[in-house]
Motif scaffolding. Structure first.
Motif, mmCIF file in Angstrom:
data_model
loop_
_atom_site.group_PDB
_atom_site.id
_atom_site.type_symbol
_atom_site.label_atom_id
_atom_site.label_comp_id
_atom_site.label_asym_id
_atom_site.label_seq_id
_atom_site.Cartn_x
_atom_site.Cartn_y
_atom_site.Cartn_z
ATOM 1 N N GLY A 1 -28.500 63.551 18.325
ATOM 2 C CA GLY A 1 -29.340 62.721 17.475
ATOM 3 C C GLY A 1 -28.641 61.560 16.812
ATOM 4 N N LEU A 2 -27.376 61.316 17.172
ATOM 5 C CA LEU A 2 -26.644 60.202 16.564
ATOM 6 C C LEU A 2 -27.101 58.893 17.218
ATOM 7 C CD1 LEU A 2 -24.496 59.254 14.597
ATOM 8 C CD2 LEU A 2 -22.775 59.614 16.381
ATOM 9 N N THR A 3 -27.887 58.115 16.494
ATOM 10 C CA THR A 3 -28.454 56.883 17.060
ATOM 11 C C THR A 3 -28.166 55.667 16.178
ATOM 12 O OG1 THR A 3 -30.574 57.310 15.973
ATOM 13 C CG2 THR A 3 -30.301 58.122 18.243
ATOM 14 N N TRP A 4 -27.230 55.775 15.253
ATOM 15 C CA TRP A 4 -26.937 54.659 14.357
ATOM 16 C C TRP A 4 -26.300 53.525 15.150
ATOM 17 C CZ3 TRP A 4 -22.218 53.611 11.005
ATOM 18 C CH2 TRP A 4 -22.503 52.592 10.087
ATOM 19 N N ARG A 5 -27.031 52.458 15.356
ATOM 20 C CA ARG A 5 -26.571 51.399 16.240
ATOM 21 C C ARG A 5 -25.578 50.449 15.586
ATOM 22 N NH1 ARG A 5 -31.793 50.126 20.173
ATOM 23 N NH2 ARG A 5 -31.958 52.293 20.923
ATOM 24 N N TRP A 6 -25.330 50.666 14.303
ATOM 25 C CA TRP A 6 -24.268 49.904 13.654
ATOM 26 C C TRP A 6 -22.910 50.577 13.836
ATOM 27 C CZ3 TRP A 6 -24.354 45.208 11.202
ATOM 28 C CH2 TRP A 6 -25.612 44.631 11.001
ATOM 29 N N ALA A 7 -22.894 51.770 14.395
ATOM 30 C CA ALA A 7 -21.646 52.537 14.473
ATOM 31 C C ALA A 7 -20.596 51.818 15.315
ATOM 32 C CB ALA A 7 -21.917 53.934 15.036
ATOM 33 N N ALA A 8 -20.983 51.344 16.498
ATOM 34 C CA ALA A 8 -20.008 50.710 17.405
ATOM 35 C C ALA A 8 -19.375 49.464 16.776
ATOM 36 C CB ALA A 8 -20.652 50.385 18.746
ATOM 37 N N PRO A 9 -20.166 48.503 16.268
ATOM 38 C CA PRO A 9 -19.521 47.329 15.642
ATOM 39 C C PRO A 9 -18.754 47.685 14.380
ATOM 40 C CG PRO A 9 -21.910 47.242 15.356
ATOM 41 C CD PRO A 9 -21.628 48.327 16.339
ATOM 42 N N ALA A 10 -19.232 48.682 13.610
ATOM 43 C CA ALA A 10 -18.524 49.078 12.399
ATOM 44 C C ALA A 10 -17.159 49.668 12.745
ATOM 45 C CB ALA A 10 -19.355 50.089 11.608
ATOM 46 N N LEU A 11 -17.107 50.488 13.781
ATOM 47 C CA LEU A 11 -15.841 51.066 14.219
ATOM 48 C C LEU A 11 -14.908 49.997 14.775
ATOM 49 C CD1 LEU A 11 -17.276 54.289 15.878
ATOM 50 C CD2 LEU A 11 -15.605 54.250 13.997
ATOM 51 N N LEU A 12 -15.470 49.026 15.483
ATOM 52 C CA LEU A 12 -14.662 47.925 15.990
ATOM 53 C C LEU A 12 -14.019 47.154 14.840
ATOM 54 C CD1 LEU A 12 -13.723 46.110 18.359
ATOM 55 C CD2 LEU A 12 -15.866 44.829 18.082
ATOM 56 N N LEU A 13 -14.801 46.855 13.822
ATOM 57 C CA LEU A 13 -14.280 46.141 12.655
ATOM 58 C C LEU A 13 -13.217 46.973 11.935
ATOM 59 C CD1 LEU A 13 -14.388 43.692 10.777
ATOM 60 C CD2 LEU A 13 -16.277 44.807 9.555
ATOM 61 N N ALA A 14 -13.463 48.272 11.802
ATOM 62 C CA ALA A 14 -12.488 49.151 11.160
ATOM 63 C C ALA A 14 -11.176 49.168 11.940
ATOM 64 C CB ALA A 14 -13.049 50.567 11.040
ATOM 65 N N GLY A 15 -11.276 49.175 13.271
ATOM 66 C CA GLY A 15 -10.072 49.150 14.092
ATOM 67 C C GLY A 15 -9.271 47.878 13.891
ATOM 68 N N ILE A 16 -9.963 46.753 13.741
ATOM 69 C CA ILE A 16 -9.272 45.481 13.492
ATOM 70 C C ILE A 16 -8.558 45.524 12.144
ATOM 71 C CG2 ILE A 16 -9.616 43.018 13.063
ATOM 72 C CD1 ILE A 16 -11.919 43.125 15.122
#
Length: 350
Positions: free
Chosen positions: A218-233
């Motif tokens: 049920g994990l459908t938060w579509r901000w997760a991928a860009p948020a994780l990308l930003l966190a990685g940067i």
């Protein structure tokens, strides 16, 4: 089309948002080299973005599609080697013509994909020839070999593919922590470029695929991928220890690209932007050819970063259209075609 179907149809490298991810990676690298941002090494960020994408794609080919190993190697060679060889030979010829110092050691290490272990003739972190960036291709080639060996063993049912890749991934984490503790001089230009540590992102993404792409229900938060990308940067900020940048920063990139393949949404649509996808298609040749101009721009009487970047782009595009794309298409169409035709004929007879 499901993620598995993306991989099973043999067109993983042309999924729009994954090409866009590759385009994002080359943009980050070019910014890091030609227009550095204080506090963040976008060159390193770009390379790590490439690595996690490679792990996702290679994991899909070897552990989901279970591509025949011979075909896997043929296609990897067709993609990597022609442009790589032409770059090294052309640069070496130019160095000879313009009476620049030529290092047989650096030439051989780059040709053999060993220059992340064989250090240049000059001091650590420098070189007589512009082959330093081949270290990342070396990491990829070494990882392809190890992952393909794991795939062969798993196909013989000696152990599960998830367990096999997990052992490699755990070993990479352990080496990263040990090297950080050891902290030799100029760690970033020695052990940090070696495959056992640098392949962390590639192995992490491949592990996720080999383990069956686990994802909380049920994990459908579509901000997760860009948020994780930003966190990685952010976690690649210069003051963080190198191990933190590698394990947590690149770990966020792993999670980001895995989430991207599941949630898609607006971020996938953004990465599917045609100019970004095109940059992704050009990225390998651009990566090869930006290096000599990047180094030249840092010389006392070198060109401006803008001019150096333009020259690198021109040479990269020439490499793509004159070498990379035509040779890859030819080799993929003809290399192994006779064996495939023979097998098909035998199958029809039986």
């Amino acid at each position: 089309m499901t993620n598995l179907q993306h991989l099973a149809d043999g067109k993983t490298e042309h999924v729009g948002y994954l090409d866009g991810w590759r385009g994002l990676a080359i943009c980050a690298l070019l910014v890091g080299h030609f227009f550095p941002v204080p506090g963040l090494n976008f060159g390193t960020i770009g390379v790590n973005l490439f690595f996690v994408l490679s792990g996702l794609l290679m994991g899909g080919l070897l552990f989901e599609k279970q591509e025949p190993i011979a075909r896997f190697y043929r296609r990897r060679i067709a993609r990597i080697v022609p442009a790589h060889l032409s770059f090294i030979l052309i640069i070496t010829l130019c160095w000879f013509v313009f009476d620049q110092p030529i290092s047989i050691r650096e030439f051989a290490a780059a040709i053999l994909f060993l220059n992340n272990y064989i250090h240049p003739d000059a001091s650590t972190g420098t070189g007589l020839m512009p082959f330093g960036h081949i270290w990342s291709l070396s990491v990829e080639e070494h990882s392809y070999i190890v992952l393909s060996l794991i795939a062969v063993i798993c196909r013989r049912h000696l152990f599960s593919q998830g367990r096999g890749v997990a052992v490699l991934f755990a070993a990479s984490v352990a080496c990263t922590l040990v090297y950080q503790w050891w902290a030799p001089p100029k760690l970033a230009f020695t052990q940090w470029l070696q495959t056992e540590t640098a392949a962390y992102g590639l192995l992490g993404a491949a592990l996720w695929v080999a383990a069956g792409r686990p994802m909380p229900t049920g994990l459908t938060w579509r901000w997760a991928a860009p948020a994780l990308l930003l966190a990685g940067i952010v976690l690649h900020w210069w003051s963080w220890p190198l191990a933190v940048q590698r394990i947590l920063g690149t770990g966020c990139f792993i999670a980001s690209i895995c989430m991207l393949t599941v949630t898609r949404g607006w971020f996938a649509a953004m990465l599917s932007w045609v100019p970004l996808r095109q940059l992704g298609l050009w990225s390998y040749s651009l990566y090869l050819w930006q290096q000599p101009f990047y180094l030249w721009s840092h010389q006392p009487h070198g060109p401006s970063p803008v001019l150096a970047l333009l020259l690198g782009l021109v040479c990269g595009l020439a490499s793509y259209y004159l070498v990379e794309r035509p040779t890859r298409a030819y080799l993929n169409a003809h290399w192994g075609a006779h064996q495939a035709a023979t097998k098909l004929a035998l199958d029809r007879r039986t």
